[in-house]
Design an enzyme around this catalytic site. Structure first.
Site, mmCIF file in Angstrom:
data_model
loop_
_atom_site.group_PDB
_atom_site.id
_atom_site.type_symbol
_atom_site.label_atom_id
_atom_site.label_comp_id
_atom_site.label_asym_id
_atom_site.label_seq_id
_atom_site.Cartn_x
_atom_site.Cartn_y
_atom_site.Cartn_z
ATOM 1 N N CYS A 92 -11.155 2.822 -0.563
ATOM 2 C CA CYS A 92 -9.760 3.164 -0.298
ATOM 3 C C CYS A 92 -9.414 2.413 0.984
ATOM 4 O O CYS A 92 -10.207 2.430 1.934
ATOM 5 C CB CYS A 92 -9.611 4.667 -0.092
ATOM 6 S SG CYS A 92 -7.980 5.158 0.523
ATOM 7 N N THR A 93 -8.277 1.755 0.993
ATOM 8 C CA THR A 93 -7.981 0.899 2.149
ATOM 9 C C THR A 93 -7.686 1.697 3.415
ATOM 10 O O THR A 93 -7.638 1.138 4.502
ATOM 11 C CB THR A 93 -6.816 -0.067 1.833
ATOM 12 O OG1 THR A 93 -5.697 0.693 1.378
ATOM 13 C CG2 THR A 93 -7.218 -1.054 0.769
ATOM 14 N N HIS A 94 -7.504 2.989 3.281
ATOM 15 C CA HIS A 94 -7.350 3.820 4.479
ATOM 16 C C HIS A 94 -8.697 4.045 5.190
ATOM 17 O O HIS A 94 -8.727 4.299 6.389
ATOM 18 C CB HIS A 94 -6.797 5.206 4.125
ATOM 19 C CG HIS A 94 -5.305 5.252 3.935
ATOM 20 N ND1 HIS A 94 -4.682 4.696 2.852
ATOM 21 C CD2 HIS A 94 -4.327 5.809 4.692
ATOM 22 C CE1 HIS A 94 -3.371 4.909 2.952
ATOM 23 N NE2 HIS A 94 -3.134 5.584 4.056
ATOM 24 N N GLU A 97 -3.732 8.622 8.282
ATOM 25 C CA GLU A 97 -2.265 8.613 8.442
ATOM 26 C C GLU A 97 -1.862 9.378 9.709
ATOM 27 O O GLU A 97 -0.853 9.098 10.325
ATOM 28 C CB GLU A 97 -1.588 9.264 7.219
ATOM 29 C CG GLU A 97 -1.662 8.453 5.934
ATOM 30 C CD GLU A 97 -0.654 7.290 5.883
ATOM 31 O OE1 GLU A 97 0.403 7.373 6.518
ATOM 32 O OE2 GLU A 97 -0.962 6.283 5.201
ATOM 33 N N TYR A 145 -0.913 8.333 -2.853
ATOM 34 C CA TYR A 145 -0.939 7.946 -4.264
ATOM 35 C C TYR A 145 -2.179 8.540 -4.947
ATOM 36 O O TYR A 145 -2.198 8.720 -6.141
ATOM 37 C CB TYR A 145 -1.029 6.415 -4.386
ATOM 38 C CG TYR A 145 0.272 5.658 -4.238
ATOM 39 C CD1 TYR A 145 1.433 6.246 -3.730
ATOM 40 C CD2 TYR A 145 0.335 4.319 -4.634
ATOM 41 C CE1 TYR A 145 2.607 5.509 -3.605
ATOM 42 C CE2 TYR A 145 1.510 3.583 -4.514
ATOM 43 C CZ TYR A 145 2.640 4.182 -3.989
ATOM 44 O OH TYR A 145 3.798 3.442 -3.877
ATOM 45 N N GLY A 146 -3.200 8.784 -4.137
ATOM 46 C CA GLY A 146 -4.515 9.124 -4.689
ATOM 47 C C GLY A 146 -4.569 10.401 -5.489
ATOM 48 O O GLY A 146 -5.461 10.590 -6.312
ATOM 49 N N ASP A 186 0.865 -1.198 0.000
ATOM 50 C CA ASP A 186 0.000 0.000 0.000
ATOM 51 C C ASP A 186 0.895 1.239 0.000
ATOM 52 O O ASP A 186 2.102 1.156 0.229
ATOM 53 C CB ASP A 186 -0.909 0.009 1.241
ATOM 54 C CG ASP A 186 -1.806 1.248 1.305
ATOM 55 O OD1 ASP A 186 -2.452 1.578 0.290
ATOM 56 O OD2 ASP A 186 -1.847 1.914 2.361
ATOM 57 N N SER A 187 0.261 2.389 -0.204
ATOM 58 C CA SER A 187 1.021 3.646 -0.178
ATOM 59 C C SER A 187 1.428 4.035 1.253
ATOM 60 O O SER A 187 2.308 4.854 1.446
ATOM 61 C CB SER A 187 0.166 4.759 -0.775
ATOM 62 O OG SER A 187 -1.034 4.886 -0.036
ATOM 63 N N CYS A 216 -4.262 -1.553 -2.039
ATOM 64 C CA CYS A 216 -4.474 -0.129 -2.303
ATOM 65 C C CYS A 216 -5.374 -0.044 -3.534
ATOM 66 O O CYS A 216 -5.045 -0.602 -4.586
ATOM 67 C CB CYS A 216 -3.121 0.530 -2.580
ATOM 68 S SG CYS A 216 -3.231 2.247 -3.112
ATOM 69 N N ASN A 217 -6.504 0.628 -3.371
ATOM 70 C CA ASN A 217 -7.436 0.744 -4.498
ATOM 71 C C ASN A 217 -6.852 1.578 -5.630
ATOM 72 O O ASN A 217 -7.044 1.269 -6.803
ATOM 73 C CB ASN A 217 -8.742 1.390 -4.031
ATOM 74 C CG ASN A 217 -9.546 0.483 -3.132
ATOM 75 O OD1 ASN A 217 -10.417 -0.233 -3.585
ATOM 76 N ND2 ASN A 217 -9.246 0.497 -1.854
ATOM 77 N N THR A 218 -6.147 2.641 -5.257
ATOM 78 C CA THR A 218 -5.571 3.530 -6.271
ATOM 79 C C THR A 218 -4.565 2.756 -7.125
ATOM 80 O O THR A 218 -4.562 2.860 -8.357
ATOM 81 C CB THR A 218 -4.862 4.715 -5.590
ATOM 82 O OG1 THR A 218 -5.740 5.260 -4.600
ATOM 83 C CG2 THR A 218 -4.491 5.783 -6.580
HETATM 84 N N1 DGL Z 1 -4.923 3.367 0.534
HETATM 85 C C1 DGL Z 1 -4.940 3.790 -0.819
HETATM 86 C C2 DGL Z 1 -6.157 3.327 -1.578
HETATM 87 O O1 DGL Z 1 -6.749 2.322 -1.226
HETATM 88 C C3 DGL Z 1 -4.585 5.178 -1.200
HETATM 89 C C4 DGL Z 1 -4.289 6.260 -0.268
HETATM 90 C C5 DGL Z 1 -3.416 7.275 -0.933
HETATM 91 O O2 DGL Z 1 -2.216 7.002 -0.959
HETATM 92 O O3 DGL Z 1 -3.920 8.266 -1.471
HETATM 93 O O4 DGL Z 1 -6.539 3.906 -2.559
#
Ligand code: DGL
Length: 260
Positions: free
Chosen positions: A184-186, A152, A43-44, A11-12, A74-76
């Protein structure tokens, strides 16, 4: 997947820990290697090309460590780089979008809201994955980038998070969604706060759980010995240690700073 190899999870930042936790629960005998690209989060907000380059670098690092399967937590990165990763690697690669889309289709009565990063929303990955299964479902995607910083920062349960959630979710509630995908996994880190705003009439889909069952069904062996989990980050390891220990409710033992 070779018998003694571990599962790589990438993940990011800290968000993929939501997926790590579910995989560790589903496969308690497997060793996991988690890589959080904390030097380059988020990453988003970045282009698909940049996210693909970062993802290929992360995958190469995990391959060097001998993983037998890669989970893009990570979805992105899944939305931008899944085909590139699957084409360039010889091990199985599992992303989080398809499991999330399947879970949404199983739950919804016809109107699905998706909150995700700008990159994931721009890709329309969820709309495409859901419509592929059932073209009649209405999908409304909306970006919620501040949720990443709040997670975060360890601010998931604050009044600031609650106000941000109210602002982000209002258009989706107005659109009468019956199911909300945390794309988004966050975001599952903020699940309690999000549920305070959505109430109990909207089903919440967290792709971490469904991804873990995908991973479980793709793994055919049970390793012997005690599993060892390793954590790799590209920056700020003490910050990661604090947030990850809080989230996983355990001390992080094997944490290493790496350069991709
Ligand atoms: N956790 C990431 C996701 O699922 C992205 C968060 C990020 O880095 O913007 O998309």
């Amino acid at each position: 997947m070779p018998k003694h190899s571990s599962i790589g999870i990438f993940d990011s930042g800290v968000g993929g820990l939501t997926v790590f936790r579910e995989i560790a629960r589903a496969l308690p005998h497997h060793s996991l290697i988690y890589l959080g690209d904390s030097a380059r989060v988020p990453y988003g907000t970045k282009s698909a090309e940049t996210v693909t380059r970062y993802s290929l670098q992360a995958a190469a690092h995990l391959i060097d460590r001998g993983i037998g399967m890669l989970v893009i937590a990570c979805n992105t990165a899944t939305a931008a780089a899944l085909p590139a990763l699957q084409a360039s690697l010889t091990i199985p690669v599992i992303g989080v979008v398809e499991p999330g889309a399947r879970a949404a289709v199983a739950r919804t009565r016809g109107r699905v809201g998706v909150i995700a990063t700008e990159g994931t929303v721009r890709s329309q990955a969820y709309t495409k994955a859901i419509r592929l299964i059932d073209p009649k479902i209405e999908v409304i995607e909306s970006a919620a980038p501040l949720f990443v910083s709040l997670a975060e920062e360890g601010w998931a349960n604050t009044h600031v998070a609650r106000e941000v959630a109210e602002i982000y979710l209002e258009p989706l509630l107005d659109a009468n969604i019956d199911t909300l995908v945390l794309g988004c996994t966050h975001y599952p880190i903020l699940r309690g706060t999000i549920e305070q705003v959505t109430g109990d009439k909207i089903a919440i889909v967290d792709s971490a759980e469904t991804t873990a069952s995908f991973v479980k069904s793709a793994v055919r062996h049970k390793p012997s010995g005690t599993p060892k989990h390793q954590f790799l980050v590209t920056d700020a390891e003490e910050r990661f240690r604090r947030i990850a220990s809080d989230f996983l409710e355990t001390e992080i033992e094997h944490l290493e700073l790496v350069t991709l």
